[in-house]
Design a protein around this motif. Structure first.
Motif, short mmCIF file in Angstrom:
data_model
loop_
_atom_site.label_atom_id
_atom_site.label_comp_id
_atom_site.label_asym_id
_atom_site.label_seq_id
_atom_site.Cartn_x
_atom_site.Cartn_y
_atom_site.Cartn_z
N LEU A 52 2.25 -10.71 -0.57
CA LEU A 52 2.92 -10.50 0.85
C LEU A 52 4.22 -11.36 0.58
O LEU A 52 5.30 -10.74 0.95
CB LEU A 52 2.11 -11.06 1.93
N LEU A 53 4.21 -12.64 0.11
CA LEU A 53 5.36 -13.42 -0.06
C LEU A 53 6.69 -12.80 -1.00
O LEU A 53 7.61 -12.61 -0.70
CB LEU A 53 5.30 -14.75 -0.52
N ALA A 54 6.04 -12.11 -2.20
CA ALA A 54 6.87 -11.36 -3.09
C ALA A 54 7.57 -10.19 -2.53
O ALA A 54 8.89 -9.84 -2.59
CB ALA A 54 6.36 -11.32 -4.51
N GLY A 55 6.67 -9.50 -1.66
CA GLY A 55 7.15 -8.55 -0.86
C GLY A 55 7.36 -7.12 -1.84
O GLY A 55 8.08 -6.30 -1.50
N GLY A 56 6.89 -7.08 -3.11
CA GLY A 56 7.15 -5.86 -4.02
C GLY A 56 6.30 -4.65 -3.29
O GLY A 56 5.13 -4.76 -3.18
N ARG A 57 7.18 -3.54 -2.99
CA ARG A 57 6.50 -2.48 -2.34
C ARG A 57 5.44 -1.61 -3.08
O ARG A 57 4.45 -1.38 -2.51
CB ARG A 57 7.63 -1.62 -2.05
N ARG A 58 5.53 -1.78 -4.45
CA ARG A 58 4.44 -1.02 -5.20
C ARG A 58 3.34 -1.77 -5.24
O ARG A 58 2.32 -1.30 -5.12
CB ARG A 58 5.23 -0.66 -6.65
N THR A 59 3.52 -3.08 -5.30
CA THR A 59 2.32 -3.85 -5.51
C THR A 59 1.66 -3.90 -4.04
O THR A 59 0.22 -3.96 -4.11
CB THR A 59 2.94 -5.52 -5.60
N LEU A 60 2.58 -4.05 -2.89
CA LEU A 60 1.83 -3.95 -1.62
C LEU A 60 0.93 -2.62 -1.51
O LEU A 60 -0.05 -2.64 -0.98
CB LEU A 60 2.78 -4.13 -0.45
N ALA A 61 1.75 -1.54 -1.82
CA ALA A 61 1.10 -0.26 -1.83
C ALA A 61 -0.30 -0.23 -2.64
O ALA A 61 -1.20 0.23 -2.18
CB ALA A 61 2.02 0.48 -2.04
N ALA A 62 -0.09 -0.63 -3.86
CA ALA A 62 -1.37 -0.58 -4.82
C ALA A 62 -2.54 -1.46 -4.46
O ALA A 62 -3.68 -1.07 -4.63
CB ALA A 62 -0.96 -1.09 -6.22
N THR A 63 -2.23 -2.53 -3.60
CA THR A 63 -3.58 -3.27 -3.12
C THR A 63 -3.82 -3.18 -1.71
O THR A 63 -4.75 -3.67 -1.29
CB THR A 63 -3.01 -4.83 -3.14
N GLY A 64 -3.16 -2.31 -1.01
CA GLY A 64 -3.20 -2.07 0.17
C GLY A 64 -2.76 -2.84 1.37
O GLY A 64 -3.06 -2.63 2.50
N LEU A 65 -1.94 -3.81 0.96
CA LEU A 65 -1.45 -4.97 1.68
C LEU A 65 -0.13 -4.31 2.31
O LEU A 65 0.34 -5.10 3.40
CB LEU A 65 -0.88 -6.03 0.81
N ASP A 66 0.08 -3.23 2.27
CA ASP A 66 1.17 -2.49 3.01
C ASP A 66 0.54 -2.17 4.22
O ASP A 66 1.19 -1.58 5.34
CB ASP A 66 2.04 -1.39 2.36
N ASP A 67 -0.84 -2.23 4.59
CA ASP A 67 -1.47 -2.00 5.78
C ASP A 67 -2.46 -3.01 6.12
O ASP A 67 -3.47 -2.89 5.65
CB ASP A 67 -2.39 -0.49 5.91
N HIS A 68 -1.93 -3.96 6.93
CA HIS A 68 -2.63 -5.29 6.92
C HIS A 68 -4.12 -5.10 7.60
O HIS A 68 -5.25 -5.58 6.87
CB HIS A 68 -1.92 -6.40 7.78
N GLU A 69 -4.38 -4.18 8.43
CA GLU A 69 -5.39 -4.01 9.12
C GLU A 69 -6.33 -3.10 8.30
O GLU A 69 -7.56 -3.48 8.09
CB GLU A 69 -5.56 -3.03 10.70
#
Length: 187
Positions: free
Chosen positions: A157-174
């Motif tokens: 989350l701190l790094a904020g890499g869009r691909r990483t967030l999307a790959a881990t599901g962290l682009d949608d917190h809920e």
């Protein structure tokens, strides 16, 4: 010594850690961040280790002041944990960056590890109680798994890499939290 000035310097040390990392934490940088005359931080915290310890102690004090909501059910737990994740990438970013820097320093400084261990133990206890309050079939292992997964999400989350967030599901917190709880506890 002036407690208010001491706390202001400790807050400045946290800011410096967040902005410049562990290598950037110097007495001079803390003085500048606090808007204090040169030498003030060194007067309060004579060594770099004392400055690191002061920052860790302040993190513990600030952690203890965080409100601890008790979720009424699973959906409230989802919202609580999703809010925590959002906060990590938003208003809590600076403090979390400093905390992660302190964890790296703690690998080489046992006194820091003791303070950070106290924070982590309290966090695990709080997360376990929150899962229990939400009506989940809690075991120590399940509660620890959820807590570790949330903690492990913070660097991404701190790094904020869009691909990483999307790959881990962290682009949608809920969605991330719902999937995590489903994986650990089932539907």
């Amino acid at each position: 010594m002036n407690r208010e000035r001491r706390d202001h310097l400790r807050d400045a040390a946290i800011d410096v850690l967040a902005q410049s990392g562990g290598r950037g934490l110097t007495h001079r940088a803390v003085d500048a961040s606090a808007g204090m005359p040169p030498g003030t931080a060194k007067n309060y915290f004579p060594t770099r280790d004392a400055l690191l310890q002061a920052a860790a102690d302040r993190c513990q004090e600030l952690y203890e002041q965080i409100p601890r909501p008790v979720p009424a059910d699973r959906e409230h737990l989802v919202l609580m944990l999703a809010t925590l994740l959002r906060n990590a990438a938003g208003p809590g970013r600076s403090r979390l960056l400093a905390y992660l820097e302190l964890q790296c320093e703690a690998a080489r400084r046992p006194s820091l590890a003791t303070v950070l261990d106290t924070i982590a133990a309290a966090d695990f206890a709080h997360f376990e109680e929150a899962q229990r309050a939400a009506g989940l079939p809690v075991t120590a292992h399940r509660a620890a798994t959820v807590t570790l997964a949330v903690h492990a999400a913070f660097p991404s989350l701190l790094a904020g890499g869009r691909r990483t967030l999307a790959a881990t599901g962290l682009d949608d917190h809920e969605g991330f939290v719902r999937n995590l709880l489903h994986s650990v506890y089932g539907p």
